[in-house]
Structure formats: C-alpha cells, structure tokens
Design a protein around this motif. Structure first.
Motif, PDB file in Angstrom:
ATOM      1  N   GLY A 191       0.804  -1.217   0.000  1.00 56.49           N
ATOM      2  CA  GLY A 191       0.000   0.000   0.000  1.00 56.49           C
ATOM      3  C   GLY A 191       0.837   1.268   0.000  1.00 56.49           C
ATOM      4  N   ALA A 192       2.020   1.191   0.578  1.00 53.05           N
ATOM      5  CA  ALA A 192       2.896   2.363   0.655  1.00 53.05           C
ATOM      6  C   ALA A 192       3.976   2.365  -0.415  1.00 53.05           C
ATOM      7  N   ALA A 193       4.102   1.287  -1.198  1.00 55.76           N
ATOM      8  CA  ALA A 193       5.233   1.139  -2.124  1.00 55.76           C
ATOM      9  C   ALA A 193       5.254   2.219  -3.195  1.00 55.76           C
ATOM     10  N   THR A 194       4.107   2.466  -3.831  1.00 53.01           N
ATOM     11  CA  THR A 194       4.075   3.415  -4.942  1.00 53.01           C
ATOM     12  C   THR A 194       4.434   4.825  -4.489  1.00 53.01           C
ATOM     13  N   GLU A 195       3.802   5.292  -3.398  1.00 49.32           N
ATOM     14  CA  GLU A 195       4.083   6.643  -2.912  1.00 49.32           C
ATOM     15  C   GLU A 195       5.514   6.763  -2.386  1.00 49.32           C
ATOM     16  N   THR A 196       6.021   5.705  -1.765  1.00 47.36           N
ATOM     17  CA  THR A 196       7.401   5.721  -1.279  1.00 47.36           C
ATOM     18  C   THR A 196       8.381   5.812  -2.439  1.00 47.36           C
ATOM     19  N   ALA A 197       8.120   5.025  -3.488  1.00 49.00           N
ATOM     20  CA  ALA A 197       8.989   5.060  -4.665  1.00 49.00           C
ATOM     21  C   ALA A 197       9.009   6.455  -5.289  1.00 49.00           C
ATOM     22  N   GLU A 198       7.835   7.087  -5.380  1.00 48.56           N
ATOM     23  CA  GLU A 198       7.767   8.436  -5.946  1.00 48.56           C
ATOM     24  C   GLU A 198       8.496   9.441  -5.064  1.00 48.56           C
ATOM     25  N   ALA A 199       8.323   9.321  -3.754  1.00 46.26           N
ATOM     26  CA  ALA A 199       8.967  10.266  -2.829  1.00 46.26           C
ATOM     27  C   ALA A 199      10.485  10.157  -2.871  1.00 46.26           C
ATOM     28  N   LEU A 200      11.000   8.932  -3.049  1.00 42.83           N
ATOM     29  CA  LEU A 200      12.451   8.713  -3.044  1.00 42.83           C
ATOM     30  C   LEU A 200      13.052   8.737  -4.448  1.00 42.83           C
ATOM     31  N   GLY A 201      12.213   8.901  -5.452  1.00 43.50           N
ATOM     32  CA  GLY A 201      12.713   8.920  -6.831  1.00 43.50           C
ATOM     33  C   GLY A 201      13.074   7.557  -7.365  1.00 43.50           C
ATOM     34  N   TRP A 202      12.501   6.508  -6.775  1.00 43.80           N
ATOM     35  CA  TRP A 202      12.754   5.145  -7.240  1.00 43.80           C
ATOM     36  C   TRP A 202      11.673   4.719  -8.219  1.00 43.80           C
ATOM     37  N   SER A 203      12.004   3.765  -9.078  1.00 42.86           N
ATOM     38  CA  SER A 203      10.990   3.123  -9.909  1.00 42.86           C
ATOM     39  C   SER A 203      10.447   1.908  -9.157  1.00 42.86           C
TER      40      SER A 203
END
Length: 375
Positions: free
Chosen positions: A240-252
């Motif tokens: 549930g948090a993966a997508t927003e975390t990836a965007e926040a950290l600049g990860w794909s």
C-alpha cells in the motif's frame, strides 16, 4: 573449552530476529492509529517482515523434522519463498504488475549473486577452498537456464509483435507458465525421490544438535499460521505504501521490487545460507541459494500468472524489461560457470557481489518510463 564455545552470545542471529519483531505492532500502530507517512510505514513494514519470514522458516523446519524426509523436503520447497509469494500476491491483487515481476527478477538474481556471493565470501574467509556436489549444482544451473528461457522468449516475442497481439502474448505467457510449473514438479520428484542422495550433503549429520529436540507439532503449526498472518498484514502495509514511497524517493517500482522487496522477502533464508557456508557446508548453502531461485522461477512466477486470472484486475504476462532479462541471463551464465568446478573461494564471492552491485546501480538509475513499454 567446549562449554565456552557453545555459550550463546547476546547478538546472535536468532536474538536479532526476535528483537525485530517489535516492528510488527509498531507498523500496525503507524498504519491504523497514527496514519504515518507512506515512506515510514514502508520501512517499518519491511523490518517487520524479516523476523516473521524467519519464524515461518523455523516453523517449517520443525514440522519437516516430524513428518519425514520426503514430505519435509516438499514443505521446505513450498514454504521456502512464502514471504515473498505473499507480498507478490498482495501486489498482484492491487494490479502492481511492475512490482510483482520485478520481485521475481530480484529473487532470482538476489539468491544467486547476493546470497551465494555472501556465502562464498563468508565461508572462504574461514576455509581456503570449499567444495560442493557438482552434479547437484549443475542440475540447479540447468534449471536456472530454463527459467532464463522462460523470461527471454516472451520478451523477444513482445519485441517482434509489439502491441499488435496482446491476446497471443497473454496465451504465450500462460502456456510457458504451465511448462515451468510441470518442470518444477518433476524437479521435486528428482530431488526428493529418485536422486535425493545427491542433495543430502552433510547438512543432516548434526540436525538434532542444531535444532534440539523436535518441537510439538501443534506448536509449530500454530507458529507457522501466526507468522503467515503477520506477513500478510505487513505485506498489505508494504504494498500500500510502495508506490508513494517510490515516488517520494525517486525510485521506480522495478527498483523497489528487484532490490528492496527481494532482499526483505528472503532475509531469513539469506542468513541460513551464510551460516551453512561458515560451517563449511557449501552443499547446503548452494542448495538454499540456487534452490530458492529455482522455486521463484519455476513455481512462484507460474503460480502468480495463474492467480492473476482470479484475483488481479487483468491477467499478468511474463514480459519483463530488457534490463531484467539481461540480469537474469547474466546470473544464469555466472552460476553455470561457478558450479562447473565444484569449488568456491572468497574471491569468487567478491566477484558475484560485484555483479549484483553493478546490476543494482543500473536498476536504481533505470527511469520509470523505460519499464512502461515492457510491462
């Protein structure tokens, strides 16, 4: 002298795993009560999954000791990647196909390059040369080649037909999944029945000393059930948090799946392989590393394809990005080369880890747009 050597230390692997269990209730509070940021929930959920996966592994081993060698081996094969399978199922249900497929890739290359690399390095620092069964290792390498074919063919087919035949691509992936699953079942027959002597090694000689008296079956089953439920809850938080975390950290999402999720899902298994190598039991270490990759490629990946028809927004294919295909291809070739002589040393471990780091850097810098066409 013996008493001093056997005295447990404060910071043993088991103690560290038990201490990490505190992150399970912390993650629940952060998600349900405090509604913390997705990045914070993601990190804490990852830390919570690690000890729960370890508890699943210990419970499975305890049950395996009670039910006999054949069934026990099947249980270990089935639950060996249970944590990452649960994470993938949750992501599949959410339609995060990039994350699901990347976790498959990450598990394959992580177990061979990272786990076996760390095992060869740790064992090699204690022993100048370590030996293992070439026949068993070669079979594992051959099965890894098959998994590589299972990834390469759909990718090449996609490059040839583009987006003009989505139905054909879906059918191709499903039928390849059937072939992989059948091959996995037959490999279990080979390793657990017809040629099980090749996989005995010396790991079983002191099993009772390592694990102590057999635990009550009911207690072990209860531990397995509770740990599985815990992993499922943590997986919900993580995904549930993966997508927003990836965007926040600049990860794909591909980097999250290939590196982060793959390491978290296999952390307990990683430590076991390294411990076996440090005891000069390279047969056990290589069976854990390569065997886990084989389970992911020949069992977990096909199972996820089948499940996608039932629980996902749409069926999942086996079309991976070119970089993922390249990574698996390199991993397969390196493993075949390393297993050819039946020996390992610490420098071999360094080389495997170097390849893993290089691939990790490449996935880190891989733009999200580069994954859209393949996935």
């Amino acid at each position: 002298m013996a008493t001093t050597a056997s005295k447990p230390g404060l910071f043993t692997a088991a103690n560290v795993m038990n201490l990490l269990l505190v992150f399970v209730p912390v993650a629940m509070l952060m998600e349900w009560v405090f509604h913390s940021s997705p990045a914070a929930i993601f990190v804490v959920a990852c830390l919570g999954i690690i000890p729960l996966a370890g508890q699943m592994g210990h419970a499975t081993e305890e049950i395996a000791e009670r039910v006999g060698e054949g069934v026990g081996g099947l249980l270990n094969a089935t639950f060996g990647n249970a944590a990452e399978l649960i994470i993938a199922i949750v992501a599949l249900r959410a339609g995060l196909f990039d994350l699901v497929k990347a976790s498959i890739t990450g598990s394959i290359i992580g177990n061979v390059l990272l786990v076996f690399g760390l095992s060869a390095l740790a064992g090699g620092l204690k022993y100048e040369t370590q030996r293992f069964n070439r026949t068993a290792a070669s079979l594992g390498s051959t099965l890894l080649v098959l998994s590589g074919v299972g990834l390469v063919v759909p990718a090449i087919f996609h490059m040839l037909v583009g987006a003009t035949a989505p139905g054909a691509e879906r059918n191709l992936s499903t039928e390849i999944a059937v072939v992989l699953m059948v091959t996995y079942i037959l490999s279990l027959v080979f390793t657990l029945k017809t040629h099980r002597h090749l996989y005995m090694g010396d790991a079983g000689t002191d099993a009772e000393v390592a694990h102590g008296p057999a635990k009550p079956m009911g207690r072990s089953i209860g531990k397995l059930v509770l740990a599985t439920i815990g992993v499922a809850v943590m997986a919900e938080f993580l995904v549930g948090a993966a997508t927003e975390t990836a965007e926040a950290l600049g990860w794909s999402e591909v980097f999250v799946g290939v590196i982060v999720v793959a390491i978290i899902g296999n952390a307990a298994e990683h430590s076991t392989a390294i411990i076996m190598a440090m005891k000069n039991k390279m047969d056990a270490a290589i069976n854990i590393a390569v065997g886990s990759s084989i389970q992911v490629a020949l069992f977990v990946a096909p199972l996820l394809v089948f499940l996608s028809y039932v629980i996902a927004p749409q069926p999942m294919d086996l079309i991976f990005t070119p970089l993922e295909v390249l990574a698996v291809g390199l991993c397969v070739g390196i493993m075949a080369f390393c297993s050819n002589d039946g020996e390992s040393h610490w420098m071999e471990g360094v080389q495997l880890l170097a390849v893993y780091v290089i691939l990790g850097i490449a996935f880190y810098f891989l733009p999200a747009a580069a994954t859209a066409g393949a996935h």
